[in-house]
Design an enzyme around this catalytic site. Structure first.
Site, PDB file in Angstrom:
ATOM      1  N   ASP A 245       8.356  37.912  41.991  1.00 51.15           N
ATOM      2  CA  ASP A 245       7.786  39.381  42.276  1.00 51.15           C
ATOM      3  C   ASP A 245       7.583  39.788  40.788  1.00 51.15           C
ATOM      4  O   ASP A 245       8.090  41.068  40.387  1.00 51.15           O
ATOM      5  CB  ASP A 245       9.030  40.253  42.772  1.00 51.15           C
ATOM      6  CG  ASP A 245       9.763  39.662  44.040  1.00 51.15           C
ATOM      7  OD1 ASP A 245       8.854  38.951  44.701  1.00 51.15           O
ATOM      8  OD2 ASP A 245      10.831  39.593  44.098  1.00 51.15           O
TER       9      ASP A 245
ATOM     10  N   GLU B 122       4.498  43.416  52.806  1.00 48.60           N
ATOM     11  CA  GLU B 122       5.341  43.903  51.457  1.00 48.60           C
ATOM     12  C   GLU B 122       4.572  43.759  50.140  1.00 48.60           C
ATOM     13  O   GLU B 122       3.603  43.394  50.054  1.00 48.60           O
ATOM     14  CB  GLU B 122       6.591  43.061  51.635  1.00 48.60           C
ATOM     15  CG  GLU B 122       6.545  41.644  51.210  1.00 48.60           C
ATOM     16  CD  GLU B 122       7.645  40.934  51.291  1.00 48.60           C
ATOM     17  OE1 GLU B 122       8.680  41.294  51.843  1.00 48.60           O
ATOM     18  OE2 GLU B 122       7.620  39.690  50.811  1.00 48.60           O
TER      19      GLU B 122
END
Length: 316
Positions: free
Chosen positions: A30, A205
């Protein structure tokens, strides 16, 4: 003399573009790189222990590889913000630094919500990080991957959340009145409609936005976190209302996905940055397909960087 200089300049070799070492940073999922006007690049990412927030900086993107990380916050031992510390992003808003991150509770690790930290120091590696609490989205459910952007003088929040009437996780947008609060209701922008968004889990997401060529390009990640992970794309004209779902067009196919040829598996949860005038895609991926057990327990999602090319029609 001027003509001679021009001739020499024409003969000189063009400047070689930076070649980025990939992976750039090991075991950091991420990834988020913020280029600040102080000349530094700031990096954050999910650590495989899911227990802390780290920040590092360097003068170049390549320099982030060996920059010393500093722990700026650790999970609580009890209660909220006690587990699954995920997907931190650092932003500079109205003269202060903010970190958005996701966290579960120590005793209820899947009750994941979005939280905000604030630091008023000019250098975010110094000063105090103050907890601003949970960013309330309008209802209580699994929520994560908050990102923020400003467009035409207005600030917006993008995030991921479950809705009781929709299977899986979806992408939402809302206007903001402070860096830790919303000024309007959540608007659904994307849900897992296509089969490639429904592998292992039904997932949309990790939304983030790049503004180029008269358009807003909103990338997001889809499906489970193994080799099936990939990037989808929403596109809107930059003069359209970002809060109107009709402003956005969704690509029916993933725009970035596993490459057997290149040995890169499950690319996703990206951000965008720029260096030497080139737009860059920053993302995580593994270098192998097969993962025993839950992919979330495999630590080898590595940060990678590569240039973005642009088509003649202005699309990436």
């Amino acid at each position: 003399l001027f003509a001679a200089w021009l001739a020499l300049a024409a003969m000189a070799p063009a400047t070689e573009p930076v070649a980025y070492p990939n992976p750039l940073i090991l075991q950091r999922a991420d990834p988020w790189i913020h280029r600040h006007d102080d000349g530094w690049y700031y990096f954050m990412g999910t650590v495989p222990e899911y227990d802390r927030l780290e920040l590092r900086r360097a003068r170049t993107i390549t320099g982030l590889r060996d920059a010393e990380p500093k722990v700026i916050w650790r999970k609580r031992d009890f209660g909220i913000m006690g587990a699954h510390i995920w997907a931190p992003e650092i932003h500079f808003i109205d003269g202060k630094w903010y970190v958005y991150f996701s966290a579960g509770a120590a005793d209820k690790i899947w009750e994941i919500r979005i939280y905000v930290l604030e630091n008023s120091s000019a250098n975010p590696l110094e000063g105090e990080w103050v907890e601003k609490g949970q960013l309330k989205t309008g209802w209580e459910s699994f929520a994560l991957d908050a990102s923020t952007f400003q467009h035409r003088g207005r600030r917006y929040l993008l995030w991921t959340q479950r809705h009781p009437d929709i299977k899986g996780t979806n992408i939402y947008i809302a206007p903001m009145d402070t860096p830790w609060s919303l000024s309007g209701p959540a608007v659904l922008l994307s849900k897992p409609d296509y089969p490639w968004e429904q592998i292992r889990y039904w997932v949309n997401e990790g939304p983030t936005v790049l503004h180029r060529h008269g358009r807003l390009f909103l990338t997001y990640s889809a499906s489970g976190t193994g080799a099936e992970y990939c990037l989808g794309l929403l596109t809107a004209r930059d003069d359209a209302d970002p809060l109107d779902p009709a402003s956005w067009t969704k690509s029916p196919v993933p725009v970035f996905a596993t490459s057997e040829t290149n040995g890169i598996y499950g690319p996703g949860h990206n951000c965008f940055t720029i260096e030497e005038g080139r737009d860059l895609l920053v993302y995580h991926a593994r270098n192998y397909r097969d993962i025993p057990g839950d992919p979330l327990r495999d630590p080898n999602r590595h940060t990678r960087v590569q240039p973005i090319s642009w088509r003649a029609d202005g699309t990436p």
